[in-house]
Design a protein around this motif. Structure first.
Motif, mmCIF file in Angstrom:
data_model
loop_
_atom_site.group_PDB
_atom_site.id
_atom_site.type_symbol
_atom_site.label_atom_id
_atom_site.label_comp_id
_atom_site.label_asym_id
_atom_site.label_seq_id
_atom_site.Cartn_x
_atom_site.Cartn_y
_atom_site.Cartn_z
ATOM 1 N N LEU A 186 0.920 -1.101 0.348
ATOM 2 C CA LEU A 186 0.076 0.283 -0.208
ATOM 3 C C LEU A 186 1.331 1.286 -0.382
ATOM 4 O O LEU A 186 0.685 2.584 -0.762
ATOM 5 C CB LEU A 186 -1.272 -0.218 1.234
ATOM 6 N N VAL A 187 2.088 0.965 0.594
ATOM 7 C CA VAL A 187 2.769 2.411 0.702
ATOM 8 C C VAL A 187 3.530 2.123 -0.295
ATOM 9 O O VAL A 187 3.812 4.169 -0.936
ATOM 10 C CB VAL A 187 3.912 1.463 1.940
ATOM 11 N N LEU A 188 3.720 1.287 -0.962
ATOM 12 C CA LEU A 188 4.436 1.486 -2.415
ATOM 13 C C LEU A 188 3.186 2.382 -3.433
ATOM 14 O O LEU A 188 3.883 2.964 -3.989
ATOM 15 C CB LEU A 188 4.567 0.263 -3.144
ATOM 16 N N LEU A 189 1.935 1.720 -3.520
ATOM 17 C CA LEU A 189 1.444 1.783 -4.992
ATOM 18 C C LEU A 189 1.385 4.301 -4.125
ATOM 19 O O LEU A 189 1.013 4.699 -5.031
ATOM 20 C CB LEU A 189 0.168 1.809 -4.447
ATOM 21 N N VAL A 190 0.646 3.834 -2.516
ATOM 22 C CA VAL A 190 0.807 5.595 -2.875
ATOM 23 C C VAL A 190 1.929 5.971 -3.433
ATOM 24 O O VAL A 190 1.725 7.296 -4.053
ATOM 25 C CB VAL A 190 0.267 6.763 -1.422
ATOM 26 N N MET A 237 -4.025 10.916 -0.763
ATOM 27 C CA MET A 237 -5.195 10.673 0.093
ATOM 28 C C MET A 237 -6.161 9.617 -0.396
ATOM 29 O O MET A 237 -5.974 8.262 0.813
ATOM 30 C CB MET A 237 -5.310 11.309 0.327
ATOM 31 N N GLY A 238 -5.948 9.420 -1.253
ATOM 32 C CA GLY A 238 -7.401 8.776 -1.623
ATOM 33 C C GLY A 238 -6.969 7.311 -2.127
ATOM 34 O O GLY A 238 -7.958 6.519 -1.833
ATOM 35 N N LEU A 239 -5.203 7.501 -2.173
ATOM 36 C CA LEU A 239 -5.430 6.134 -3.132
ATOM 37 C C LEU A 239 -5.202 5.220 -1.592
ATOM 38 O O LEU A 239 -5.254 3.718 -1.254
ATOM 39 C CB LEU A 239 -3.910 5.429 -2.999
ATOM 40 N N GLY A 306 13.305 -2.061 3.209
ATOM 41 C CA GLY A 306 12.884 -3.546 3.900
ATOM 42 C C GLY A 306 11.606 -3.530 4.118
ATOM 43 O O GLY A 306 11.043 -4.476 4.875
ATOM 44 N N LEU A 307 11.423 -3.711 2.643
ATOM 45 C CA LEU A 307 10.067 -4.082 2.142
ATOM 46 C C LEU A 307 9.654 -5.613 2.071
ATOM 47 O O LEU A 307 9.420 -6.707 2.678
ATOM 48 C CB LEU A 307 8.782 -3.233 0.873
ATOM 49 N N TYR A 329 10.451 4.399 6.252
ATOM 50 C CA TYR A 329 9.657 5.573 7.534
ATOM 51 C C TYR A 329 7.893 4.738 7.067
ATOM 52 O O TYR A 329 7.966 4.524 8.241
ATOM 53 C CB TYR A 329 9.933 6.387 7.182
ATOM 54 N N PHE A 330 7.298 5.107 6.521
ATOM 55 C CA PHE A 330 6.025 5.247 5.775
ATOM 56 C C PHE A 330 5.610 3.899 6.138
ATOM 57 O O PHE A 330 5.091 3.250 6.810
ATOM 58 C CB PHE A 330 6.159 5.358 4.540
ATOM 59 N N VAL A 331 6.988 2.587 5.183
ATOM 60 C CA VAL A 331 6.970 1.579 5.907
ATOM 61 C C VAL A 331 6.176 0.614 7.221
ATOM 62 O O VAL A 331 5.863 0.368 7.977
ATOM 63 C CB VAL A 331 7.264 0.345 5.111
ATOM 64 N N GLU A 332 8.076 1.212 8.132
ATOM 65 C CA GLU A 332 7.598 1.506 8.918
ATOM 66 C C GLU A 332 6.416 1.523 10.306
ATOM 67 O O GLU A 332 5.705 0.750 11.034
ATOM 68 C CB GLU A 332 8.827 1.521 10.082
ATOM 69 N N VAL A 333 5.897 2.916 9.652
ATOM 70 C CA VAL A 333 4.790 3.364 10.374
ATOM 71 C C VAL A 333 3.562 2.792 10.525
ATOM 72 O O VAL A 333 3.201 2.440 11.364
ATOM 73 C CB VAL A 333 4.397 5.235 9.835
ATOM 74 N N MET A 334 3.840 2.275 9.159
ATOM 75 C CA MET A 334 1.761 1.364 8.674
ATOM 76 C C MET A 334 2.041 0.341 8.832
ATOM 77 O O MET A 334 0.719 0.214 9.536
ATOM 78 C CB MET A 334 2.618 1.370 7.192
ATOM 79 N N ARG A 335 3.202 -0.330 9.409
ATOM 80 C CA ARG A 335 3.284 -1.723 9.821
ATOM 81 C C ARG A 335 2.663 -1.392 11.524
ATOM 82 O O ARG A 335 1.970 -2.089 12.044
ATOM 83 C CB ARG A 335 4.073 -2.725 10.480
ATOM 84 N N MET A 336 3.743 -0.933 12.014
ATOM 85 C CA MET A 336 3.494 -0.205 13.403
ATOM 86 C C MET A 336 2.075 -0.247 13.497
ATOM 87 O O MET A 336 1.438 -0.430 14.580
ATOM 88 C CB MET A 336 4.284 0.670 13.759
#
Lengths: 373, 300
Positions: A186-190, A237-239, A306-307, A329-336
């Motif tokens: 999801l992070v990648l797509l955004v 944000m929509g994505l 790290g994905l 950071y985004f991957v970390e935050v989303m997973r956290m």
């Protein structure tokens, strides 16, 4: 303010009139999320397994039976000789060969030890590693069984000392890889969509010459840039919203943490991406160039996020580099937040770094955007 | 003075685009910049519209310095680049509203200025700009350049690639705009359009060759000009070019424009020469040099 609003309105009109772009923005990400999340698995199944049994005893057959019982291994062939087995591996018919030596049973009983030869096709190193782990587990379990049998027969007084580990997988109890992958993809797509769109957008105006026309007008740099980038912020944000709904409905990913926090972090994160996009478009002349540069950064960011590969296993210098990777950071935050339910204070370090990144990137981008050449 | 240019030079790496260019354009004047492709016309426009900074020299537009007061210039000039550069995926009306908005004005406020032009494209106002014909695109671009009532209008090759009828209409529109007090600086590679300007400047290889009114500029032509025709145009040109006293030979419609490098030139002598080359139906008449002839002579 009126000017900014009108530019935003104009951008949206242009986006929605671009029949080629709409599916790219809204349909492709959904397809990618569904396909990638199902396909990007670290599990290795249907391993093509072959064996050479020189022993032909009940013990050796019991070992082969262990592999047969495993869901990971498809027991294919009993090779009469090593040479035949090797040529089968060369052809790609088998991935794993186990060679059971002569006197396997006898050695086990008399000398309490023996060896088993294992050959693994390691063209795909990651898969070979996983296969090795599966195989070792099976052999170990077999080993214990044998030990218990032998001990019962010979010496009852010496009890086997065993330490058994029972792992608990917190935050993802069933080790469901989808739970782990979906937030990351999801992070990648955004990131991808917002970076590509913003990177190409201003270059497009350069290409069709409208930028020159706009540069002669009294419009302020900031008005123009905000007006141009805001629509992509909204699309990002929509994505995220679409992706979160899919994650919940299709993949049943738990959402332990606060949605508000996720949106808050994403809103800052997208600013970083837009800043990078704008920066790229300032230094390129055509959409093609912008696309290639954006793609270059995207690949590095993805592979070092790290994905797919853990950052901990990278060399020291690479780990240092990942500090500059916003996707990390985004991957970390989303997973956290999604899986662990982290609070604002937990993600504060990531949040601050992202914020700093956003300020720096946008500062650079605005500074390098010039109305006069 | 509406535009003053003093000793402007600009080079891109080792290519010199403008060399010590100086001229002035009076208020309300229709000033033409005439020159071939690559002469430096667009570079000069970009300097005057504050898109480019000159290496040397100073310039003012509508009383503002192009470097220090560039913000004021952007409020008071209209610029129409040579390449059509409006949003192809927006309609006529949306393009116009867009430019009105970023200039902080509305279509209604300045409607009287664009009315004559806008009326012609208004029936298609909901059509996307990308789908318009060349002439209509040009009119729309002009409307967008005028929407904020500029004091000075810069038109970079506005009629290149436009059909002859639309070209004529376009120049009529410029004349009307001029009457409303707008200073217009227009560049064109077409010599026939030069005659429609109040004053023209010849530019080649980044240098101004001559500046004057179209009527006066032809008087700069140093030699008497002859119209020559015969039965075979191609052979006529070749024969004239081979003639030892020729100064210039240019085809011009059905005639060849010829000048001789002798002061005591006798057309009869040339007639005999041409007849000796097996040409017939020869006529040689003295004529007025055109702007094109003058340019070719100066550009030699």
């Amino acid at each position: 303010m009126k000017t900014i609003l009108y530019i935003i309105q104009k951008e949206f009109k242009q986006i929605f009139r671009n029949k080629g772009m709409l599916p790219i923005i809204f349909v492709l990400p959904i397809i990618q999320l569904v396909i990638l999340s199902n396909a990007a698995t670290f599990e290795v199944q249907h391993i093509k397994f072959g064996y050479i049994d020189h022993d032909h005893t009940s013990t050796s057959r019991a070992l082969v039976e262990r592999f047969n019982a495993s869901t990971y291994f498809d027991v294919l062939t009993d090779f009469p000789s090593e040479a035949l087995a090797n040529s089968a591996m060369l052809k790609g018919d088998v991935d794993v060969i186990v060679e059971i030596p002569h006197y396997f049973e006898r050695d086990l009983q008399k000398e309490k030890r023996t060896n088993v030869g294992v050959t693994i096709n390691a063209i795909d190193g990651a898969a070979a590693g996983v296969e090795n782990v599966y195989l070792t587990q099976i052999v170990q379990r077999f080993n214990q069984q044998v030990k218990v049998n032998l001990l019962q027969a010979s010496d009852l007084q010496v009890q086997p000392i065993q330490i058994e580990t029972i792992p608990l997988f917190w935050y993802n109890e069933t080790l469901n890889y989808k739970t782990f992958m979906v937030p990351g993809i999801l992070v990648l797509l955004v990131t991808m969509i917002t970076l590509f769109l913003s990177g190409m957008n201003i270059v497009r105006e350069k290409e069709i010459g409208t930028l020159e026309q706009i540069n002669v007008t009294p419009i302020k740099k900031s008005q123009f840039i905000i007006g141009k980038l805001f629509p992509f912020w909204v699309i990002g944000m929509g994505l995220l919203t679409i992706g979160l709904i899919l994650a919940r409905v299709v993949f049943n990913v738990p959402m332990v943490g606060s949605l508000v926090l996720m949106y808050f972090y994403t809103s800052i994160y997208i600013l970083v991406v837009l800043g990078i996009g704008l920066f790229i478009s300032n230094f390129t002349e055509t959409q093609q160039q912008a696309m290639f540069i954006a793609w270059f950064f995207m690949v590095i960011f993805i592979l070092m996020s790290g994905l797919f590969t853990p950052i901990e296993s990278m060399p020291k210098w690479a780990q240092l580099l990942t500090e500059f990777n916003p996707i990390k950071y985004f991957v970390e935050v989303m997973r956290m937040v999604m899986l662990k339910g982290s609070s604002f204070m937990d993600i504060l370090p990531q949040l601050l770094k992202t914020l700093l990144y956003a300020v720096v990137m946008n500062g650079l981008a605005v500074w390098s955007y010039k109305k006069t050449t | 003075m509406s535009i003053t240019i003093q000793h402007i030079s600009k080079s891109f790496k080792d290519v010199v685009a403008l060399k010590d260019v100086s001229f002035e354009v009076k208020e309300g004047e229709l000033f033409g910049l005439i020159g071939p492709d690559g002469a430096g016309k667009t570079t000069l426009f970009r300097i005057l519209t504050t898109l480019l900074i000159a290496n040397e020299g100073t310039a003012t537009v509508a009383g503002f310095d192009v470097i220090n007061d560039y913000k004021s210039i952007r409020n008071s000039v209209g610029y129409m680049p040579g390449k059509f550069s409006l949003y192809q995926d927006l309609t006529i009306e949306e393009n116009l509203i867009f430019f009105a908005t970023i200039f902080g004005t509305t279509i209604e406020k300045n409607y009287d200025l664009i009315k004559d032009i806008y009326i012609q494209i208004e029936p298609f106002k909901n059509r996307r700009a990308g789908k318009l014909s060349g002439g209509m695109k040009q009119k729309l671009a002009l409307c967008c350049a005028l929407i904020h009532k500029p004091k000075v209008l810069f038109l970079d090759e506005p009629t290149t690639g436009v059909d002859p009828v639309s070209r004529k209409e376009f120049w009529d529109m410029l004349k009307r705009l001029q009457k409303k007090g707008i200073t217009i600086l227009v560049s064109t590679p077409y010599m026939d359009e030069a005659e429609l300007c109040d004053r023209i400047a010849f530019i080649q290889d980044g240098k101004i060759l001559e500046i004057d009114t179209p009527e006066a500029i032809v008087k700069h032509y140093p030699k008497p000009m002859y119209n020559i025709r015969s039965n075979n145009m191609y052979q006529l040109i070749n024969s004239l070019k081979a003639y030892e006293h020729q100064h210039s030979v240019y085809p011009f419609g059905e005639f060849v424009h010829y000048t001789d490098n002798r002061l005591d030139f006798n057309p009869k002598e040339l007639m005999l020469y041409l007849e000796s080359k097996n040409l017939s139906e020869i006529s040689i008449q003295i004529t007025q040099p055109t702007i094109e002839d003058t340019f070719m002579e100066l550009a030699k």
